[in-house]
Design an enzyme around this catalytic site. Structure first.
Site, short mmCIF file in Angstrom:
data_model
loop_
_atom_site.label_atom_id
_atom_site.label_comp_id
_atom_site.label_asym_id
_atom_site.label_seq_id
_atom_site.Cartn_x
_atom_site.Cartn_y
_atom_site.Cartn_z
N ILE A 674 0.77 -1.12 -0.07
CA ILE A 674 -0.02 0.08 -0.05
C ILE A 674 0.72 1.25 -0.01
O ILE A 674 0.30 2.46 -0.19
CB ILE A 674 -0.98 0.05 1.32
CG1 ILE A 674 -0.25 -0.06 2.50
CG2 ILE A 674 -1.94 -0.83 1.02
CD1 ILE A 674 -0.96 0.03 3.64
N GLY A 680 11.16 2.34 3.65
CA GLY A 680 10.91 0.75 3.55
C GLY A 680 9.40 0.83 2.93
O GLY A 680 8.63 1.76 2.56
N LYS A 696 5.69 -2.64 8.00
CA LYS A 696 6.78 -1.80 7.14
C LYS A 696 7.91 -2.99 6.96
O LYS A 696 8.41 -3.44 8.12
CB LYS A 696 7.29 -0.69 7.76
CG LYS A 696 8.36 0.10 7.13
CD LYS A 696 8.86 1.19 8.09
CE LYS A 696 7.83 2.26 8.15
NZ LYS A 696 8.56 3.50 8.75
N ASP A 811 10.64 14.59 12.53
CA ASP A 811 10.01 14.63 11.29
C ASP A 811 8.50 14.80 11.47
O ASP A 811 7.91 14.25 10.86
CB ASP A 811 10.36 13.22 10.57
CG ASP A 811 10.29 13.36 9.26
OD1 ASP A 811 10.20 14.80 8.54
OD2 ASP A 811 10.47 12.35 8.42
#
Length: 982
Positions: A674, A680, A696, A811
């Site tokens: 998806i 990853g 992941k 992040d």
């Protein structure tokens, strides 16, 4: 004397001694005092500094304890001792002789019940800089109090202003930096005639400063900054002739300085910055004792009084963003140990005063956006204390004194948009602290000295729009911290240095508009952090390297070169219409702007093109054949599975599980993928019981030769694989211990010799980025956006303040805020997260963490990262939620982003509602503007001006939409829920 008479006197004496013994407090109450103190100690979680507090040591020898001559405890001095726990105030107030309690700068928390009635002798109380909660208790029993400090203590709600009327002996009152309920200026303060120090900064006071403030004639320090004060500065202030410090910054004050302000002849620090004040500075010309004068971000006009040039104590002078005209006094800053001047964004003319570094202490010379003329004074070539030199956008000319380039502490040289000429001196290689070199839009010429590669601290180089020539230094790759490289619009020639691939921190490269030739280095594909690549307008030839497809580019421009061959399909997805224009030999599959590729190009008679296409076709056939054979081999293990399910797998479980690793591995098929991210591939896994997971997959090491991924260049892969491994370790370390409903849940990690899997809860509505900018399938009304903002804020608040070991995400962005089936947000992707080291500032490593458009400006000149960098990124997310715009968009202007656009528009537009996303209902737009104001606070340039996440949550709670009828109670922890539990 008879023996009977003597015996009688002796008995009387013994009785009197016995009576005095029991009445002596030093003998009767020592044990009680010890128990009170030990009870206080017992409530503390960290009392290592109180080792002397025991049953053996005399209480007057306890650490931090002061006793009087009767051995009674009078003072407790335990500031800055890292004490943690709930404060047992009743124990301390049981000490009958206690006069001073100093517990500031610790980690104390919880509420303080109203046990102050026993502290009637207390004269000094310091609870500042702690983490208390709830309201401040009634202070009226403390009638002897002279010193009260509660600033930044965590208290909130309604402050008991009325109780201050009983504290008429107060000399020092500090209540600032607490989120108290909004209130007009508390008139009770005006009755504290003994006050010498009043600190009410940032405690939600609104309205006007009362005229009667002038009655507090003993004031030496008055600080009312960062509130909601309006109107003019009252004339009453001019009566405070003992004032040494007056700070009113960041309010909404207006009008001119009151007549008589010149009476404040003892004033040393004066700060009225960030208001709406106007007029000239004539009232200040007699304040000869000024050491710090901060007038920035107002509407002041007129000239700077010449008297300022004779101020013998002036060290700090900021007047930026005003309307001042004329010249600066030539002798300004030449008397005392002058530290900085910021005169940016005015209409000043004339020369730069030459002697501001006369005493060798000047750190900042900032004069951006004026009309200064002449050159840089030679005197500054020996100013070794200088840290920042910014004179961009003026009319300065001539050559830069050679000594400037090599100043040892200079971190930024910003000379952009002037008429400077000459060369960059070779001694620039000695500038051991230089992080930013901005020389764009001047007349610099000659070659860029190879010595620049010795400046290992460089983060940004902007030399565009000059007349530089010669080759780009071949060893530029030695600049491991370099993030932005702008060399466009010069006359650089030769090839693009292969060594650039060693600049592992590069985020943007712009070499457009030069005379560069040769091929695009394939090694650029190893720059895992590269977001923007512009090589347009050169003479580059050959094919576009396939390695560039591994980059996470948001912009690519290779137009107007001599490139040939097929454009790699992934690059077409990030290109704009003109990204590949002006290259006659380029073709592409299914492109609207480039010719369709064919085995033989009939449009070009170039034999080399035909040969190239043949070779490429043959290679594609061979690679396809190899891939097919590998596919057949792999399918024997598991059809369309990207990993080998054989071998040993290690499972680390972080929640109660009812599934096996085999059930996960069987589901990792191509049709279940998806998403593909920089760290990853992501798969959707549906368990047999119907529960959904997200997995992941990250490679732990470079695949062996002959594996299904061996067709990719190892030179391009290896840095990325190492990065993935670091991100895997960081994500497991971060998420495994977190328990919060607004942080994505990591169920387990599954690792083998060559693969790592992270198993998360599945978030069916994707990311906030998807919903705002890509899919837009779900209508996001204001209530949904508000809940997303609040939930994400609480998740970050938990990371910064709620974890046992506080954590930086590093992040924060809308694509890392995932949405569940009810659109509730959860923070995700902790691959860059860092645990905050106790007592230290976090070091971010050499790679700039974050994503273009969300990165805080301090990354440009420091690698010391704090939670304020997360807060900046979160402010960008708030701007996305309110405006519906992306963080970086061409409409903001070249090199501008959403932060610049919002700050600029909010300052200049009267109708702020026009900034709000048009899909937000009219009724909610005023609330949206309030959130935009919070976003502006979060994205202030200086980290110190940004609020904490705890404060951000509080501010968001204050603008909760009126339509909300049910309140979701957030929990810091959550109970493990078994998946597929029988």
């Amino acid at each position: 004397m008879s023996s009977d008479s003597f015996s009688g006197h002796l008995r009387s004496a013994l009785f009197l001694c016995t009576l005095l013994f029991f009445l002596n407090p030093s003998s009767s109450s020592n044990s009680d005092q010890r128990q009170f103190l030990l009870k206080f100690k017992s409530t503390l979680a960290n009392s290592n500094s109180l080792n002397t507090w025991n049953e053996e040591t005399h209480i007057c020898n306890f650490t931090g304890i002061v006793c009087n001559s009767d051995k009674a405890v009078t003072e407790i001095n335990l500031s800055n001792q890292k004490l943690a726990g709930v404060l047992a105030f009743d124990s301390l107030c049981s000490l009958n002789s206690i006069q001073k309690i100093s517990l500031g700068s610790n980690l104390l928390h919880g509420t303080i019940s109203n046990h102050l009635s026993n502290c009637t002798s207390l004269e000094y109380l310091d609870l500042a800089e702690n983490f208390f909660s709830g309201e401040v208790p009634d202070l009226s029993p403390l009638t002897q109090l002279k010193y009260l400090s509660l600033n930044l203590s965590g208290f909130s709600g309604r402050f008991p202003w009325k109780s201050l009327e009983n504290l008429t002996g107060l000399r020092f009152l500090s209540l600032g930096d607490n989120p108290f309920d909004k209130t007009p200026f508390p008139l009770e303060i005006l009755k504290l005639y003994n006050l010498s120090n009043l600190y009410l900064t940032n405690c939600t006071i609104e309205g006007q400063i009362p005229e009667a403030i002038g009655n507090l004639s003993l004031l030496e320090s008055l600080q009312l900054s960062d509130n909601y004060l309006v109107g003019e500065i009252p004339v009453g202030v001019t009566k405070l002739t003992k004032l040494q410090m007056l700070e009113l910054y960041n309010n909404e004050l207006s009008g001119v300085f009151p007549t008589g302000l010149s009476n404040l002849v003892n004033l040393q620090q004066f700060d009225v910055s960030t208001n709406s004040l106007v007029g000239d500075l004539s009232e200040l010309k007699n304040l000869t004792r000024l050491e710090s004068l901060q007038l920035f971000e107002n509407g002041f006009s007129g000239t700077i009084p010449q008297e300022f040039g004779e101020f013998k104590f002036l060290k700090q002078f900021s007047i930026y963003t005003n309307k001042f005209t004329g010249e600066l006094p030539a002798r300004i800053g030449s008397w005392a140990e002058f530290e900085f001047i910021d005169a940016s964004e005015n209409y000043l003319t004339g020369s730069i005063p030459p002697d501001m570094c006369k005493m060798g202490k000047m750190e900042k010379l900032l004069m951006i956006d004026n009309n200064f003329t002449g050159g840089l004074p030679e005197n500054y070539a020996s100013c070794e204390s200088l840290v920042r030199l910014r004179v961009s956008n003026n009319s300065l000319s001539g050559q830069v004194p050679d000594g400037i380039w090599s100043l040892p502490n200079l971190g930024m040289i910003d000379l952009e948009m002037n008429q400077f000429e000459g060369q960059v001196a070779a001694n620039v290689g000695q500038a051991k602290s230089l992080t930013q070199l901005f020389l764009a839009n001047n007349g610099f010429s000659g070659e860029l000295p190879v010595e620049i590669s010795n400046v290992s601290s460089l983060v940004e180089i902007e030399l565009n729009s000059n007349r530089f020539s010669g080759q780009i230094p071949a060893n530029l790759g030695e600049l491991q911290k370099l993030s932005n490289l702008y060399l466009q619009d010069n006359m650089f020639s030769g090839v693009i240095p292969e060594s650039l691939s060693s600049c592992v921190s590069l985020n943007e490269i712009n070499l457009g508009g030069n005379l560069l030739s040769g091929q695009i280095p394939a090694s650029l594909g190893a720059l895992v952090g590269l977001n923007s690549l512009n090589l347009s307008g050169n003479k580059l030839s050959g094919v576009i390297p396939a390695s560039l497809t591994s980059l996470k580019l948001t912009l690519i421009d290779l137009s107007n070169n001599m490139l040939i061959g097929r454009v790699p399909q992934p690059l077409l997805l990030v290109a704009y219409n003109g990204s590949f224009a002006g290259n006659q030999g380029l073709c592409a599959d299914r492109s609207k702007v480039l010719p369709e590729c064919s085995p033989v190009s009939h449009k070009s008679g170039n034999v080399k093109v035909s040969v190239y296409c043949f070779i490429v076709g043959a290679l594609v056939f061979l690679l396809s054949l190899v891939s097919y054979l590998l596919f057949v081999k792999m399918s024997k293990i598991d059809r369309k599975s990207p990993i080998d399910r054989g071998g040993s797998w290690n499972v680390k479980q972080f929640h109660v599980l009812k599934f096996s690793e085999d059930e996960i591995l069987r589901s990792l098929k191509q049709e279940n993928m998806i998403g593909k991210g920089g760290s990853g591939d992501v798969y959707k896994v549906v368990l047999g019981c119907g529960e959904q997971l997200a997995v992941k997959h990250m490679w732990k090491s470079e695949p062996e030769s002959g594996s299904w991924r061996s067709s990719r260049s190892s030179a391009a892969i290896l840095p990325k694989e190492k990065t993935q491994w670091r991100e895997y370790e960081a994500e497991v370390a971060a998420l495994s211990s977190l328990r919060h409903m607004n942080v994505v849940k990591l169920y387990c990690s599954i690792s083998s010799e060559d693969s790592n899997l992270l198993v998360y809860e599945y978030m069916p509505n994707g990311s906030l980025w998807d919903q705002l900018h890509i899919n837009k399938k779900i209508k996001m009304d204001w209530s949904v956006r508000y809940e997303i903002a609040m939930g994400a804020a609480k998740g970050l608040e938990y990371l910064h303040h709620g974890c046992e070991r506080p954590m930086l995400h590093r992040d924060v962005k809308s694509s890392n805020i995932l949405l569940d089936d009810e659109m509730k947000p959860k923070l995700a992707d902790f691959g860059l997260a860092k645990i905050v080291q106790t007592g230290k500032v976090m070091d971010s490593t050499h790679i700039i963490a974050g994503t273009h458009g969300y990165i805080a400006p301090e990354y440009g000149y420091t690698y010391n990262v704090t939670e304020k960098s997360d807060i900046y990124s979160f402010g960008v997310v708030l701007m996305e939620l309110v405006t519906g715009k992306k963080p970086v968009d061409p409409e903001f202007g070249e090199y501008k982003d959403i932060v610049f656009w919002v700050h600029n528009e909010m300052r200049t537009k009267e109708e702020l509602i026009s900034l709000v996303d048009t899909s937000i209902s009219k009724d909610a737009k005023e609330e949206a503007v309030k959130m935009l104001s919070i976003a502006v606070h979060c994205t202030m340039k200086l980290p110190a001006l940004r609020p904490s996440m705890r404060m951000v949550v509080k501010m968001l709670e204050e603008i909760e939409p009126n339509s909300f009828t049910d309140i979701v109670i957030e929990k810091v922890g959550e109970t493990d829920v078994s998946l597929c539990k029988n």
